[in-house]
Design a protein around this motif. Structure first.
Motif, PDB file in Angstrom:
ATOM      1  N   LYS A  22      -7.814  19.738 -80.108  1.00  0.00           N
ATOM      2  CA  LYS A  22      -8.124  20.509 -81.315  1.00  0.00           C
ATOM      3  C   LYS A  22      -7.188  21.706 -81.458  1.00  0.00           C
ATOM      4  CE  LYS A  22     -13.009  19.458 -80.810  1.00  0.00           C
ATOM      5  NZ  LYS A  22     -14.327  20.029 -80.484  1.00  0.00           N
ATOM      6  N   TRP A  23      -6.127  21.765 -80.648  1.00  0.00           N
ATOM      7  CA  TRP A  23      -5.157  22.859 -80.630  1.00  0.00           C
ATOM      8  C   TRP A  23      -5.821  24.179 -80.255  1.00  0.00           C
ATOM      9  CZ3 TRP A  23      -5.063  19.427 -84.862  1.00  0.00           C
ATOM     10  CH2 TRP A  23      -4.062  18.460 -84.765  1.00  0.00           C
ATOM     11  N   GLU A  24      -6.773  24.090 -79.308  1.00  0.00           N
ATOM     12  CA  GLU A  24      -7.413  25.273 -78.756  1.00  0.00           C
ATOM     13  C   GLU A  24      -6.967  25.414 -77.305  1.00  0.00           C
ATOM     14  OE1 GLU A  24     -11.678  25.099 -81.080  1.00  0.00           O
ATOM     15  OE2 GLU A  24     -11.362  23.795 -79.339  1.00  0.00           O
ATOM     16  N   PHE A  25      -7.115  26.630 -76.757  1.00  0.00           N
ATOM     17  CA  PHE A  25      -6.612  26.923 -75.425  1.00  0.00           C
ATOM     18  C   PHE A  25      -7.737  27.401 -74.518  1.00  0.00           C
ATOM     19  CE2 PHE A  25      -3.181  26.958 -78.353  1.00  0.00           C
ATOM     20  CZ  PHE A  25      -2.180  26.300 -77.663  1.00  0.00           C
ATOM     21  N   ALA A  99       0.076  22.525 -70.188  1.00  0.00           N
ATOM     22  CA  ALA A  99      -0.530  21.209 -70.001  1.00  0.00           C
ATOM     23  C   ALA A  99      -1.442  20.897 -71.177  1.00  0.00           C
ATOM     24  CB  ALA A  99      -1.322  21.169 -68.695  1.00  0.00           C
ATOM     25  N   LYS A 100      -1.597  19.604 -71.435  1.00  0.00           N
ATOM     26  CA  LYS A 100      -2.483  19.151 -72.507  1.00  0.00           C
ATOM     27  C   LYS A 100      -3.592  18.290 -71.920  1.00  0.00           C
ATOM     28  CE  LYS A 100       0.008  19.257 -76.768  1.00  0.00           C
ATOM     29  NZ  LYS A 100       0.227  18.527 -77.991  1.00  0.00           N
ATOM     30  N   LEU A 101      -4.769  18.464 -72.495  1.00  0.00           N
ATOM     31  CA  LEU A 101      -5.911  17.665 -72.126  1.00  0.00           C
ATOM     32  C   LEU A 101      -5.759  16.292 -72.776  1.00  0.00           C
ATOM     33  CD1 LEU A 101      -8.581  18.273 -70.619  1.00  0.00           C
ATOM     34  CD2 LEU A 101      -9.599  18.737 -72.834  1.00  0.00           C
ATOM     35  N   LEU A 102      -5.839  15.225 -71.982  1.00  0.00           N
ATOM     36  CA  LEU A 102      -5.695  13.870 -72.521  1.00  0.00           C
ATOM     37  C   LEU A 102      -7.042  13.266 -72.912  1.00  0.00           C
ATOM     38  CD1 LEU A 102      -3.004  12.454 -70.080  1.00  0.00           C
ATOM     39  CD2 LEU A 102      -2.684  13.312 -72.417  1.00  0.00           C
ATOM     40  N   SER A 103      -8.100  13.675 -72.203  1.00  0.00           N
ATOM     41  CA  SER A 103      -9.444  13.184 -72.523  1.00  0.00           C
ATOM     42  C   SER A 103     -10.457  14.220 -72.064  1.00  0.00           C
ATOM     43  CB  SER A 103      -9.705  11.844 -71.837  1.00  0.00           C
ATOM     44  OG  SER A 103      -9.947  12.037 -70.456  1.00  0.00           O
ATOM     45  N   GLU A 104     -11.699  13.960 -72.380  1.00  0.00           N
ATOM     46  CA  GLU A 104     -12.786  14.855 -71.978  1.00  0.00           C
ATOM     47  C   GLU A 104     -13.340  14.494 -70.597  1.00  0.00           C
ATOM     48  OE1 GLU A 104     -14.037  17.536 -73.747  1.00  0.00           O
ATOM     49  OE2 GLU A 104     -12.396  17.259 -75.157  1.00  0.00           O
ATOM     50  N   SER A 105     -12.616  13.669 -69.837  1.00  0.00           N
ATOM     51  CA  SER A 105     -13.037  13.263 -68.501  1.00  0.00           C
ATOM     52  C   SER A 105     -13.221  14.493 -67.619  1.00  0.00           C
ATOM     53  CB  SER A 105     -11.989  12.321 -67.899  1.00  0.00           C
ATOM     54  OG  SER A 105     -12.315  12.005 -66.580  1.00  0.00           O
ATOM     55  N   VAL A 121     -10.270  28.636 -77.139  1.00  0.00           N
ATOM     56  CA  VAL A 121      -9.925  29.685 -78.101  1.00  0.00           C
ATOM     57  C   VAL A 121      -8.835  29.171 -79.035  1.00  0.00           C
ATOM     58  CG1 VAL A 121      -9.022  32.035 -78.306  1.00  0.00           C
ATOM     59  CG2 VAL A 121     -10.497  31.435 -76.380  1.00  0.00           C
ATOM     60  N   LYS A 122      -8.975  29.469 -80.309  1.00  0.00           N
ATOM     61  CA  LYS A 122      -7.945  29.091 -81.283  1.00  0.00           C
ATOM     62  C   LYS A 122      -6.656  29.853 -80.988  1.00  0.00           C
ATOM     63  CE  LYS A 122     -11.169  28.023 -84.947  1.00  0.00           C
ATOM     64  NZ  LYS A 122     -11.648  28.325 -86.279  1.00  0.00           N
ATOM     65  N   LYS A 123      -5.525  29.219 -81.283  1.00  0.00           N
ATOM     66  CA  LYS A 123      -4.216  29.799 -80.976  1.00  0.00           C
ATOM     67  C   LYS A 123      -4.083  31.222 -81.521  1.00  0.00           C
ATOM     68  CE  LYS A 123       0.726  29.028 -81.400  1.00  0.00           C
ATOM     69  NZ  LYS A 123       1.791  28.143 -81.867  1.00  0.00           N
ATOM     70  N   GLU A 124      -4.531  31.438 -82.737  1.00  0.00           N
ATOM     71  CA  GLU A 124      -4.353  32.757 -83.359  1.00  0.00           C
ATOM     72  C   GLU A 124      -5.228  33.846 -82.724  1.00  0.00           C
ATOM     73  OE1 GLU A 124      -7.100  30.315 -86.076  1.00  0.00           O
ATOM     74  OE2 GLU A 124      -5.201  29.965 -85.061  1.00  0.00           O
TER      75      GLU A 124
END
Length: 166
Positions: A22-25, A99-105, A121-124
């Motif tokens: 969702k482009w959140e961190f 790093a990016k999350l590939l799944s909710e595992s 948290v949203k990028k902004e």
């Protein structure tokens, strides 16, 4: 500032900026004092940087299905000070990884034992929340995509070097 008569930990570390689909961190919240920072930990002498990235993301977030995209350039840092949560001085040096999350595992982690809170948290909103100086600096470099140009190209406006391959 470091405190006298307190144990000092000297550690090489990795820190991770983790993004979901969702482009959140992912941001960790410490309560004493109130601090916000990214995932990070020291590198055990028998582990590599990348092994530590995978291990710490799993331990501190419970997510175990990630892809390490790259080490974030120009984020090699050194910091020192008194760590309230450990009641020890801490001197650390290392770099940040994206790093990016590939799944909710998920797996069981420190969160299950209530070692810390967390949030996506949203990028902004990230730069308004992060309180650790080295983490905020790395975030600013990362979020502005300040990455060295490494592709093949021709140099221009470079005096004697005009027309040479980069």
């Amino acid at each position: 500032a470091e405190r006298k008569w307190v144990e000092t930990l000297n550690r090489k570390v990795v820190d991770v900026i983790l993004e979901n689909k969702k482009w959140e961190f992912f941001v960790i919240e410490e309560n004493d004092p109130l601090d916000f920072h990214f995932i990070g930990w020291w590198i055990e002498e028998w582990d590599t940087e990348l092994e530590t990235v995978f291990k710490e993301v799993a331990e501190e977030s419970w997510y175990n299905d990630i892809e390490v995209i790259w080490a974030i350039e120009r984020t090699y840092f050194y910091s020192q000070g008194f760590r309230h949560t450990k009641q020890k001085n801490q001197r650390t040096w290392g770099k940040f990884f994206y790093a990016k999350l590939l799944s909710e595992s998920k797996i069981s982690s420190e969160i299950d034992d209530w070692h810390h809170k967390w949030r996506w948290v949203k990028k902004e909103d990230v730069s308004d929340l992060i309180t650790w100086e080295a983490h905020l600096s790395a975030w600013n470099i990362f979020s502005q995509w300040l990455k060295a140009f490494t592709e093949y190209w021709k140099l221009i406006n470079s005096w004697d070097f005009d027309g040479l391959a980069s």
